[in-house]
Design an enzyme around this catalytic site. Structure first.
Site, short mmCIF file in Angstrom:
data_model
loop_
_atom_site.label_atom_id
_atom_site.label_comp_id
_atom_site.label_asym_id
_atom_site.label_seq_id
_atom_site.Cartn_x
_atom_site.Cartn_y
_atom_site.Cartn_z
N ASP B 12 0.86 -1.18 0.00
CA ASP B 12 0.00 0.00 0.00
C ASP B 12 0.89 1.23 0.00
O ASP B 12 1.78 1.36 0.85
CB ASP B 12 -0.89 0.02 1.25
N ASP B 131 -14.00 -6.08 -4.36
CA ASP B 131 -14.09 -6.17 -2.90
C ASP B 131 -15.44 -6.79 -2.57
O ASP B 131 -16.49 -6.23 -2.91
CB ASP B 131 -13.98 -4.78 -2.27
#
Lengths: 210, 254
Positions: B12, B131
């Protein structure tokens, strides 16, 4: 010494040029769509991404077919991914004609045969690291037979002449992963993304005297 | 023998820095994406995924420079996602050295982006990230966007099949229920999607051990497994993961 990476507008050429610079720091690598620069280069790399019909169209739109054929006839020449497919006579992808430097066709992995020995389903695109069994060729120097290279493709080359096959892999079916003849070597996988083995192949290409 | 199952560490990144604490020994700079990418490459990572979590759009150019820097030193496939909204975003990331670009929220708000990008650059470089959260939809999972905050009403399996038809060359499937738990992948979800599509599926969310990674492949039928914190904190290395997966009969790259 200089290497020209032929740029006909189809995707990422940065990785190829960076990998070449990495293995041969003194080398002049030019990413180019200029015929004069391709003609002047000591070695030529012909990459390709996306769909073969688009690649053929863009190559011709930029007038690069002639300098490419001159290079393939005279100097160390490395095709990568769609760059190997375009060297053949035709492709099932869009039923497009290729450059015809190798006899044979480009075919799609057949859905019906996409399962492994245990019956588990195999995916297309063939994406990831697969083993390549080698036929003797200077570009495999220092690379163990059955080393893994990174592939990402849904079509593969099917040469008419078995003599040109320099590497084989398997994904549901056996297929040709590398071809070679005289000053031409071309691979379905991405040496620029295949870590140590891929870098070694590029290093071998830089030093290759066919 | 054939294709190896891939192990993919995920980084990330925000404002040019890797976040969520990377805990490698002797790392000069714990937030440097290039150095961390090199470490994972040395450990035997098969691929790397960069997720740009930068909130403000005027700082998004930074990820392009990071990818350029990583691609000049690390010669394995790179996937980049986060904030990809236009075909131009895809083009810039590919030109910077990304091999694949992952599209998540924009695939829902603008599905034509997936078709356009795949048409222009090929299916092989377009990843659709989904997701998923358990919900009373047909398959039992619903698609969420905006970092898992916003429900869409879309059924996950239907959505994956539709994205494949539009041109996705790969599906990155994250279980929002499992993410962060370290209790393992949502195996039923992974298997439902992997069996429904003919393109590769990457399992993500919930990895806490090498056993979880193996289960994603063996029970979840995933083609690749992705994890972040379990690698970053050094709990396991990519090599540990491969040793275990190989012991379970999974083909890996050495």
């Amino acid at each position: 010494m200089s290497i020209a990476v032929i740029d006909y507008g189809m995707g990422n050429l940065r990785s190829v040029s960076k990998a070449l610079e990495h293995v041969a720091p003194g080398l002049r690598v030019v990413v180019t769509d200029a015929a004069a620069e391709i003609d002047a280069a000591d070695r030529v790399v012909f990459p390709g991404q996306g769909a073969m019909p688009d690649c053929m169209r863009e190559l011709d739109a930029r007038g690069l077919r002639a300098p490419l054929l001159r290079a393939a006839a005279s100097r160390p020449f490395l095709g990568i991914c769609i760059g190997v497919q375009m060297l053949f006579e035709s492709s099932e992808e869009g039923h497009v004609a290729g450059l015809g430097l190798f006899r044979g066709a480009v075919r799609r992995f057949p859905d019906a045969l996409m399962h492994d020995a245990d019956g588990a389903r195999l995916k297309v695109p063939h994406m990831g690291w697969n083993e390549v069994s080698q036929e003797a060729h200077p570009l495999w120097s220092g690379i163990a037979d059955e080393s893994r290279f990174y592939f990402v493709h849904s079509y593969y080359v099917d040469p008419a002449d078995p003599q040109v096959v320099k590497g084989r892999a398997r994904h549901g079916i056996p297929f040709t992963a590398a071809v070679g003849r005289d000053n031409i070597f071309a691979v379905q996988f991405h040496p620029e993304k295949s870590q140590a083995s891929g870098l070694r192949l590029l290093e071998n290409f830089v030093g290759w005297k066919p | 023998m054939g294709l190896a199952r891939r192990i993919i560490p995920c980084l990330d990144v925000t404002r040019g820095r890797v976040v969520k604490g990377v805990n490698f020994v002797n790392l000069r700079d714990a937030g440097d994406p290039v150095e961390i990418a090199r470490r994972y490459d040395e450990q035997g990572a098969d691929e790397l995924t960069f997720l740009d979590i930068t909130a403000s759009s005027d700082e998004r150019d930074i990820i392009v420079h990071i990818i350029e820097a990583v691609a000049a030193q690390v010669f394995i496939p790179l996937t980049v996602g986060g904030g990809v909204r236009k075909v131009e975003d895809v083009r810039r990331l590919l030109n910077a050295g990304a091999d694949k670009v992952s599209i998540n929220t924009s695939a829902v708000t603008h599905p034509e982006l997936v078709a356009e990008a795949a048409g222009r650059y090929g299916n092989q470089c377009i990843v659709v990230a989904i997701d998923a959260k358990r919900a009373p939809t047909e398959s039992g999972w619903e698609v969420f966007t905006h970092g898992g905050r916003r429900p869409t009403g879309l059924d996950v399996v239907d959505w994956a099949v539709r994205m494949q038809a539009l041109g996705a060359g790969e599906i990155l499937l994250t279980s929002m229920d499992s993410d962060g738990t370290r209790h393992g992948f949502d195996i039923a979800l992974t298997r439902a999607v992997s069996d429904a599509v003919s393109v590769p599926v990457i399992a993500s969310g919930g990895v806490g051990s090498v056993e979880h990674l193996a289960a994603g492949v063996i029970d979840g039928h995933a083609d690749a497994v992705l994890a972040a914190s379990v690698f970053h904190f050094g709990d396991i290395t990519v090599r540990d993961a491969k040793l275990h997966m190989a012991s379970r009969g999974i083909e890996v790259r050495w």
